[in-house]
Design a protein around this motif. Structure first.
Motif, PDB file in Angstrom:
ATOM      1  N   ARG A  49      87.118  82.090  87.506  1.00 42.79           N
ATOM      2  CA  ARG A  49      85.782  81.587  87.836  1.00 42.79           C
ATOM      3  C   ARG A  49      85.488  81.819  89.324  1.00 42.79           C
ATOM      4  N   GLU A  50      86.481  81.585  90.172  1.00 41.45           N
ATOM      5  CA  GLU A  50      86.304  81.796  91.617  1.00 41.45           C
ATOM      6  C   GLU A  50      86.049  83.275  91.914  1.00 41.45           C
ATOM      7  N   GLU A  51      86.779  84.166  91.248  1.00 41.48           N
ATOM      8  CA  GLU A  51      86.564  85.603  91.440  1.00 41.48           C
ATOM      9  C   GLU A  51      85.180  86.012  90.958  1.00 41.48           C
ATOM     10  N   ARG A  56      82.521  84.114  90.945  1.00 42.70           N
ATOM     11  CA  ARG A  56      81.565  83.617  91.912  1.00 42.70           C
ATOM     12  C   ARG A  56      81.516  84.533  93.142  1.00 42.70           C
ATOM     13  N   LYS A  57      82.696  84.986  93.584  1.00 43.74           N
ATOM     14  CA  LYS A  57      82.739  85.870  94.745  1.00 43.74           C
ATOM     15  C   LYS A  57      82.023  87.184  94.446  1.00 43.74           C
ATOM     16  N   GLN A  58      82.238  87.743  93.250  1.00 46.08           N
ATOM     17  CA  GLN A  58      81.595  88.998  92.883  1.00 46.08           C
ATOM     18  C   GLN A  58      80.098  88.798  92.732  1.00 46.08           C
ATOM     19  N   GLY A  63      78.311  86.534  94.262  1.00 48.44           N
ATOM     20  CA  GLY A  63      77.751  86.292  95.598  1.00 48.44           C
ATOM     21  C   GLY A  63      77.648  87.554  96.423  1.00 48.44           C
ATOM     22  N   SER A  64      78.616  88.443  96.321  1.00 45.61           N
ATOM     23  CA  SER A  64      78.591  89.672  97.125  1.00 45.61           C
ATOM     24  C   SER A  64      77.701  90.733  96.465  1.00 45.61           C
TER      25      SER A  64
END
Length: 99
Positions: free
Chosen positions: A88-90, A92-94, A96-97
């Motif tokens: 889930r964190e990965e 979100r990072k993808q 967001g970027s």
């Protein structure tokens, strides 16, 4: 303070009462009495009951196996939760970027 003194006097009275008892009353209360012939026969090992021997060792092994399986299942659940959180964190990072 008077309460503590009263309690200790009761304890001293009980101690002195039990120390002065005769051997007949001691045997009546089953203190320091050797088992009789009937009790010894009842406590003796019976060969007929050998086939109903205790399964204590097997039960202990089964309990240990259950404990190990419980630990493995809990560890697996914790690992799954960790993997989902990392995924889930990965994501979100993808996300967001990427925007």
């Amino acid at each position: 303070m008077a309460f503590l003194l009263h309690k200790s006097s009761i304890a001293a009275h009980l101690r002195s009462h039990f120390q002065t008892e005769d051997p007949v009353s001691l045997s009546r209360r089953r203190l320091h009495v050797e088992p009789g012939a009937r009790e010894k026969v009842l406590l003796a090992e019976d060969p007929i009951l050998k086939k109903f021997k205790s399964n204590k060792g097997g039960v202990q092994r089964l309990k240990r196996l259950g404990d190990v399986l419980t630990i493995v299942v809990v560890a697996g659940c914790c690992y799954e939760i960790y993997v989902k959180a990392v995924m889930r964190e990965e994501a979100r990072k993808q996300a967001g970027s990427g925007s």
